[in-house]
Design an enzyme around this catalytic site. Structure first.
Site, short mmCIF file in Angstrom:
data_model
loop_
_atom_site.label_atom_id
_atom_site.label_comp_id
_atom_site.label_asym_id
_atom_site.label_seq_id
_atom_site.Cartn_x
_atom_site.Cartn_y
_atom_site.Cartn_z
N ARG A 73 0.84 -1.19 0.00
CA ARG A 73 0.00 0.00 0.00
C ARG A 73 0.88 1.24 0.00
O ARG A 73 1.72 1.40 0.87
CB ARG A 73 -0.85 0.02 1.28
CG ARG A 73 -2.25 -0.25 1.06
CD ARG A 73 -3.14 -0.08 2.23
NE ARG A 73 -2.60 0.28 3.52
CZ ARG A 73 -3.35 0.59 4.55
NH1 ARG A 73 -4.66 0.61 4.43
NH2 ARG A 73 -2.82 0.88 5.71
N ASP A 104 4.41 -6.49 10.11
CA ASP A 104 5.49 -6.19 11.06
C ASP A 104 5.43 -7.11 12.28
O ASP A 104 6.47 -7.57 12.77
CB ASP A 104 5.40 -4.73 11.53
CG ASP A 104 5.81 -3.75 10.44
OD1 ASP A 104 6.31 -4.19 9.39
OD2 ASP A 104 5.61 -2.54 10.65
N ASP A 115 0.23 -3.48 12.78
CA ASP A 115 0.65 -3.89 11.44
C ASP A 115 0.89 -5.39 11.43
O ASP A 115 1.84 -5.89 12.03
CB ASP A 115 1.93 -3.13 11.05
CG ASP A 115 2.31 -3.37 9.60
OD1 ASP A 115 2.38 -4.55 9.17
OD2 ASP A 115 2.57 -2.38 8.88
N THR A 119 -1.11 7.53 -0.70
CA THR A 119 -2.40 7.41 -1.39
C THR A 119 -3.24 6.26 -0.85
O THR A 119 -4.44 6.20 -1.09
CB THR A 119 -2.18 7.14 -2.89
OG1 THR A 119 -1.54 5.86 -3.02
CG2 THR A 119 -1.32 8.22 -3.53
#
Ligand code: PRP
Length: 207
Positions: free
Chosen positions: A103, A202, A199, A107
């Site tokens: 991603r 992560d 995340d 944006t």
């Protein structure tokens, strides 16, 4: 929301709660992702096609069934990788076709960086694997790719979805059922699911 399936299985509820905990370490996190994938896969494969088959037991013949579908797992790199092992425990004969998307941080749009699908489809059912359905951009892009490849029966299997992601995926692909362990409140201003789990990439890979 008719084709959004949120697991109510007590084991899924419990494991997801531990998964969300910010004190859960990487090793436990990966193990929980694997276990949740297995539980969700069980629920997501209830409508696979079977055909009658006879099996010979030590005592004689028994009438049984064999699954007919050829299934492809499509983990979205990176975070979707963690879901593969759990699903493969139930479906050891699947094909795995990786799709690389990240991603763009500004944006929030998905950027494709890996796709080695052959020209012709080699499966007739695809399970798209990604722990997080946030804006839904990555899932929609992946389903777009798979439909262009020629696969029409596609399911999304993830851990946590935001309402925004569900709306986007069901609008773009109303035929794609969504199987998750939870639907959370919302996205924050940087596109993370709240309360979510942080995340997922992560936390699995220690980055
Ligand atoms: C995360 C997540 C999904 C995507 C979800 O991946 O694993 O793939 O974002 O967001 P979306 O629904 O808004 O598209 P990320 O881009 O962080 O890459 P990673 O898996 O490599 O960490």
């Amino acid at each position: 929301m008719s084709q959004v399936y949120v697991s109510q299985h007590p084991l899924a509820l419990h494991k997801l709660t531990v998964l969300r905990d910010k004190t859960t370490d990487h090793r436990s996190f990966r193990e929980l992702v694997r276990e949740l994938a297995l539980l969700l896969c069980y629920e997501a494969t209830q409508d696979l096609h079977v055909s009658p088959a006879t099996v010979t037991t030590p005592m004689g013949n028994a009438q049984g069934y064999k699954t007919e579908d050829t299934i492809g797992l499509v983990p979205i790199l990176r975070a979707g990788l963690g879901l593969v092992d759990g699903v493969m425990e139930l479906l050891p004969s699947v094909q795995v076709w990786h799709i690389g998307l990240y991603r763009d941080e500004k944006t929030l749009r998905p950027v494709e960086y890996y796709n080695r699908l052959p020209t012709e489809p080699t499966v007739n059912v695809c399970l798209v694997l990604d722990p997080m359905l946030a804006t839904g951009g990555s899932a929609v892009a992946t389903v777009d790719i798979l439909k262009r490849w020629g696969v029409q029966r596609i399911k999304f299997l993830g851990l946590i979805a935001a309402p925004e992601g569900i709306e986007r995926l069901t609008t773009a692909h109303p035929d794609v059922p969504i199987h998750v362990a939870a639907v959370d409140d919302r996205l924050n201003d940087i596109g993370f699911i709240v309360p979510g789990l942080g995340d997922a990439g992560d936390r699995q890979f220690g980055t």
